[in-house]
Design a protein around this motif. Sequence first.
Motif, short mmCIF file in Angstrom:
data_model
loop_
_atom_site.label_atom_id
_atom_site.label_comp_id
_atom_site.label_asym_id
_atom_site.label_seq_id
_atom_site.Cartn_x
_atom_site.Cartn_y
_atom_site.Cartn_z
N SER A 67 78.88 61.32 77.24
CA SER A 67 78.58 60.19 78.11
C SER A 67 78.08 58.94 77.37
CB SER A 67 77.53 60.60 79.15
OG SER A 67 77.31 59.56 80.06
N HIS A 68 78.70 57.80 77.74
CA HIS A 68 78.28 56.48 77.25
C HIS A 68 78.29 55.54 78.46
CE1 HIS A 68 78.47 57.28 72.87
NE2 HIS A 68 79.44 58.11 73.19
N GLN A 69 77.28 55.69 79.30
CA GLN A 69 77.27 54.92 80.54
C GLN A 69 77.08 53.43 80.32
OE1 GLN A 69 77.68 55.25 84.03
NE2 GLN A 69 78.87 56.98 83.26
N ASP A 70 76.67 53.04 79.10
CA ASP A 70 76.54 51.60 78.81
C ASP A 70 77.90 50.91 78.79
OD1 ASP A 70 77.17 53.09 76.53
OD2 ASP A 70 76.26 51.64 75.17
N SER A 71 78.98 51.69 78.76
CA SER A 71 80.33 51.10 78.78
C SER A 71 80.87 50.93 80.19
CB SER A 71 81.30 51.99 77.97
OG SER A 71 80.94 52.04 76.61
N PHE A 72 80.04 51.24 81.19
CA PHE A 72 80.50 51.18 82.57
C PHE A 72 79.45 50.46 83.43
CE2 PHE A 72 82.31 54.75 80.42
CZ PHE A 72 83.64 54.78 80.83
N ARG A 73 79.94 49.74 84.45
CA ARG A 73 79.03 49.03 85.36
C ARG A 73 79.67 48.91 86.73
NH1 ARG A 73 75.90 43.46 84.07
NH2 ARG A 73 75.27 44.81 82.35
N ASP A 74 79.03 49.50 87.72
CA ASP A 74 79.46 49.38 89.11
C ASP A 74 80.94 49.72 89.30
OD1 ASP A 74 76.87 48.52 89.77
OD2 ASP A 74 77.38 46.43 89.35
N GLY A 75 81.39 50.77 88.63
CA GLY A 75 82.78 51.20 88.76
C GLY A 75 83.74 50.50 87.82
N TRP A 76 83.26 49.55 87.04
CA TRP A 76 84.10 48.83 86.06
C TRP A 76 83.93 49.46 84.69
CZ3 TRP A 76 87.23 44.69 87.37
CH2 TRP A 76 87.00 44.09 88.62
N PHE A 77 85.03 49.55 83.93
CA PHE A 77 84.97 49.93 82.52
C PHE A 77 84.90 48.66 81.70
CE2 PHE A 77 87.59 50.61 78.59
CZ PHE A 77 86.57 51.23 77.86
N LEU A 78 83.89 48.54 80.87
CA LEU A 78 83.70 47.37 80.00
C LEU A 78 84.41 47.65 78.68
CD1 LEU A 78 79.90 46.74 80.71
CD2 LEU A 78 81.89 45.85 81.95
N THR A 79 85.46 46.89 78.42
CA THR A 79 86.38 47.22 77.34
C THR A 79 85.87 46.86 75.95
OG1 THR A 79 87.51 45.07 77.42
CG2 THR A 79 88.30 46.81 78.92
N ILE B 259 85.78 32.62 79.58
CA ILE B 259 85.85 33.73 78.61
C ILE B 259 84.67 34.67 78.81
CG2 ILE B 259 85.76 34.34 76.17
CD1 ILE B 259 87.24 31.86 75.50
N GLY B 260 84.97 35.94 78.90
CA GLY B 260 83.95 36.97 79.01
C GLY B 260 84.49 38.31 78.56
N GLU B 261 83.67 39.35 78.68
CA GLU B 261 84.12 40.69 78.32
C GLU B 261 85.07 41.20 79.39
OE1 GLU B 261 82.48 45.14 77.09
OE2 GLU B 261 81.06 43.59 77.75
N ILE B 262 86.24 41.64 78.96
CA ILE B 262 87.23 42.14 79.92
C ILE B 262 86.73 43.45 80.53
CG2 ILE B 262 89.62 42.93 80.22
CD1 ILE B 262 90.33 41.23 77.75
N ALA B 263 86.75 43.50 81.87
CA ALA B 263 86.35 44.69 82.61
C ALA B 263 87.52 45.13 83.49
CB ALA B 263 85.12 44.41 83.46
N VAL B 264 87.77 46.42 83.57
CA VAL B 264 88.91 46.91 84.36
C VAL B 264 88.48 48.09 85.22
CG1 VAL B 264 90.59 46.18 82.62
CG2 VAL B 264 89.68 48.49 82.54
#
Length: 514
Positions: free
Chosen positions: A371-383, A354-359
């Motif tokens: 802009s809310h770059q804390d919701s993104f990481r290395d091309g992934w959107f953190l849902t 179980i973890g935070e779903i990233a897409v």
Amino acid sequence: MTKLTDALTQQLLTDPQRPLIKSVDEPNWITKGEFRTDVMRIMSALTNAKIGHLDQVLVCLDNSIAYPELMQAFWTQGVVVHPVSASTPAAQLLTEWQEQNYVAMLIDPNLETEILAAITLNEINLKLISVAGLKLLVDPDQTVLRAVAPAAEISEDDLALILNTSGTTGKPKRVGLTHRLLFNAATYDRESQQMTAADTTLITMPMFHINAQAMSVLSMRLAGGKIVVAPKFSASRFWQQVAENQVTWSSVVPTIITILLLNQTANEQYQKYQKYLKLRFVRSSSFALPEDKFRAFERRYHTQILEGYGMTETASQCTINPFDAPKIGSAGKPYKTEVGFLINGEITKAPNRIGEIAVRGDHVINDYLDSHQDSFRDGWFLTGDLGYFDEDGYLFVKGRIKEMISRGGEKVAPAAVENVLNQLDFIGQVAVIGLPDEIYGEAVTAVVIPKKAQTHDLEAEKQAIFDYAAEKLAKFQQPTQIYFVSEFPLNATGKVVRPKLHEELVQQLAGEAR
């Protein structure tokens, strides 16, 4: 033209006499040819108003057949559209207008008097123009120096649509969806749900939401199918609407499925119209449907439910259950989307973790307009959603991270508790939240709407909930508080607004303590 506008235009040129769209309350269909004529008229009105490429327009309208016509006209002109709820107060509309510097606002005539009064009060300079029977308010300060409407080649990466997220706390984030993202998302919706020109969809979801915009309208436009538009969902008329319009599928949320099961008139109407139904499936999203309701709906209404997972930021779905191999309780398998889970700072696709779903994918945004770059990481959107894959690669969503209840150091996922309590036959709906607890930090609290058309002994049912939870849930997951209410605060897409529910209960308890 972009792939999106070209596909929409070409679709109208093929078989122009073929029915395309109608209001659920009207007998006559609008043909492709008539639809195209309307689009051309709207485009002409926009040109005359000097509105064009990259201009942003705020739209506040109820569901209607004009909505898809307006969207195609705007996008073909390169205009960016920001739809909002038709119930948005005039003062809020004007605040949005001023903050974002929109060049125009499209409203229902019913809002005209209130808007004009507010404009006079605030000395805002706007010009009214009639477009397709609606009122277009144009800011002349932005258009007066223009000789003509702005025109340029529309890029695939030009914005087409701005949507507010259905966030439950704070100010909604603005999601900007490009022509490319919308076309890709609608294409994947059409493919994964096997839509064809033989299909007819019924739209009951609000058109300012991604569900109706991409999942229903755009996917069916690309498939060449037909569209029936309802002003809003009606449980008592749903089966009649489906039967009379030969609807083959509809996109809904679990709240609608629950209401259809509980509404007596809906059940009576199903029996009356059952032999006329052509419904292949209903597509359910937003949150997981409890297993008992899932099975009850399919058994009672002889209609398959396809559950999926998606959001505004992905321009529609990320996962969908296959027609031939659905798993109840899951959101299905990824479709043209890469899905992983953020655990301890790393993205993993390992099962049963179980973890935070990233897409990520070619239909997913890479940032918000603000802009809310804390919701993104290395091309992934953190849902912000918690979930995991099972051994077969099906996604199971366990709730929002911010909705997690912290009780004595243990983390409790509300959805996990709700799924168990939903098995009790006297519960119509249940929402689990955390209320302040001096010892444990938060108390696991079940807020229950009892089933209608039943006689209830609330004290006995409260004890039954405690007993059932003790049998089915771990100690730290068991509700320690239970409250009965008549309704939940809901947002426009049928989701429970948990912070508002939390606030109402805290205020109620404070009042009782005085």
